[in-house]
Design an enzyme around this catalytic site. Structure first.
Site, short mmCIF file in Angstrom:
data_model
loop_
_atom_site.label_atom_id
_atom_site.label_comp_id
_atom_site.label_asym_id
_atom_site.label_seq_id
_atom_site.Cartn_x
_atom_site.Cartn_y
_atom_site.Cartn_z
N CYS A 121 -1.24 0.61 7.28
CA CYS A 121 -2.81 0.20 7.62
C CYS A 121 -3.13 -0.97 6.64
O CYS A 121 -3.41 -1.95 7.12
CB CYS A 121 -3.87 1.64 6.99
SG CYS A 121 -3.27 2.87 8.34
N ASN A 178 2.23 1.28 4.46
CA ASN A 178 2.63 -0.01 5.12
C ASN A 178 2.23 -0.07 6.44
O ASN A 178 3.10 -0.53 7.31
CB ASN A 178 4.01 -0.34 4.74
CG ASN A 178 4.38 -1.80 5.37
OD1 ASN A 178 5.58 -2.06 5.31
ND2 ASN A 178 3.37 -2.70 5.02
N ASP A 236 -8.00 4.01 1.44
CA ASP A 236 -6.76 4.20 2.27
C ASP A 236 -7.84 4.77 3.60
O ASP A 236 -8.45 5.72 3.56
CB ASP A 236 -6.07 5.38 1.90
CG ASP A 236 -5.09 5.95 2.81
OD1 ASP A 236 -5.08 5.66 3.88
OD2 ASP A 236 -4.23 6.46 2.32
N SER A 272 -1.80 -2.83 3.83
CA SER A 272 -0.95 -3.78 3.56
C SER A 272 -0.75 -4.65 4.87
O SER A 272 -0.38 -5.90 4.73
CB SER A 272 0.43 -3.45 2.87
OG SER A 272 1.36 -2.49 3.53
N CYS A 274 0.90 -1.20 0.18
CA CYS A 274 -0.01 0.09 -0.06
C CYS A 274 0.94 1.37 -0.07
O CYS A 274 2.00 1.17 -0.35
CB CYS A 274 -1.06 -0.10 1.22
SG CYS A 274 -0.21 -0.04 2.85
P1 4NP Z 1 -1.74 2.76 4.14
O1 4NP Z 1 -2.18 4.16 4.84
O2 4NP Z 1 -1.28 3.22 2.76
O3 4NP Z 1 -2.87 1.90 4.15
O4 4NP Z 1 -0.60 2.30 5.16
C1 4NP Z 1 -1.70 5.26 4.95
C2 4NP Z 1 -0.91 5.59 5.73
C3 4NP Z 1 -0.04 6.71 6.38
C4 4NP Z 1 -0.27 7.59 5.08
C5 4NP Z 1 -1.09 7.50 3.89
C6 4NP Z 1 -1.62 6.22 3.95
N1 4NP Z 1 0.50 9.00 5.31
O5 4NP Z 1 0.31 9.97 4.25
O6 4NP Z 1 1.09 9.15 6.42
#
Ligand code: 4NP
Length: 147
Positions: free
Chosen positions: A13, A11, A117, A15, A8
């Site tokens: 949430c 990494n 997301d 994935s 994702c």
């Molecule tokens: P993930 O979610 O891609 O499912 O792990 C996110 C976690 C953090 C961020 C974006 C998406 N971020 O921008 O910090």
């Protein structure tokens, strides 16, 4: 033995959730498949999964606490037989680092569409992400196992 990588953005949430769901499926099936996860971004490298996802997964009997974020790298396409992107942006970003001759297969996790997301939303988003991942994982891994 087959090796799977779920990817994702952060990494922390989606994935890691896929990682935990896949490990549980593999354990139930008594397979020695190897499961890992990574992010296209490096912002959270070394960090454990988001506490909201850890809590939501724990309510389903999945322990994500040992996972640590890392960034996906070109070599992953040599190491893993299957690389699954959690959304279409992740897929596009992975195509940018996939070596032209790498054997690892790169696909979208859902047949058509994105695991959204949940990072900027409420707790319900984490439950929905887990529901979607669990439903798809059963179908996906079973189909790969059947060849
Ligand atoms: P993930 O979610 O891609 O499912 O792990 C996110 C976690 C953090 C961020 C974006 C998406 N971020 O921008 O910090």
């Amino acid at each position: 033995m087959q090796k799977f990588l779920f990817v994702c953005l952060g990494n922390i949430c989606r994935s890691p959730a896929a990682d935990g769901v896949a490990r549980a499926w593999v354990a139930r099936q008594n397979l020695n498949w190897q499961i890992d996860s990574a992010g296209t971004g490096a912002w959270h490298a070394g960090a454990p999964p988001d506490a909201r996802m850890v809590a939501a997964a724990a309510r389903r009997g999945l322990d994500l606490t040992d996972l640590r974020a890392r960034q996906a790298v070109a070599e992953d396409f040599q190491t893993f037989d299957h690389v699954f992107a959690m959304d279409r942006q992740n897929l596009a970003d992975l195509r940018q680092i996939q070596p032209p001759a790498a054997p690892g297969r790169l696909d979208l996790f859902l047949a058509d569409g994105d695991i959204p997301d949940p990072y900027y939303g409420g707790d319900q988003g984490f439950e929905q992400v887990l529901d979607q991942i669990e439903a798809r994982m059963n179908v996906l891994l079973e189909s790969i196992r059947r060849g």
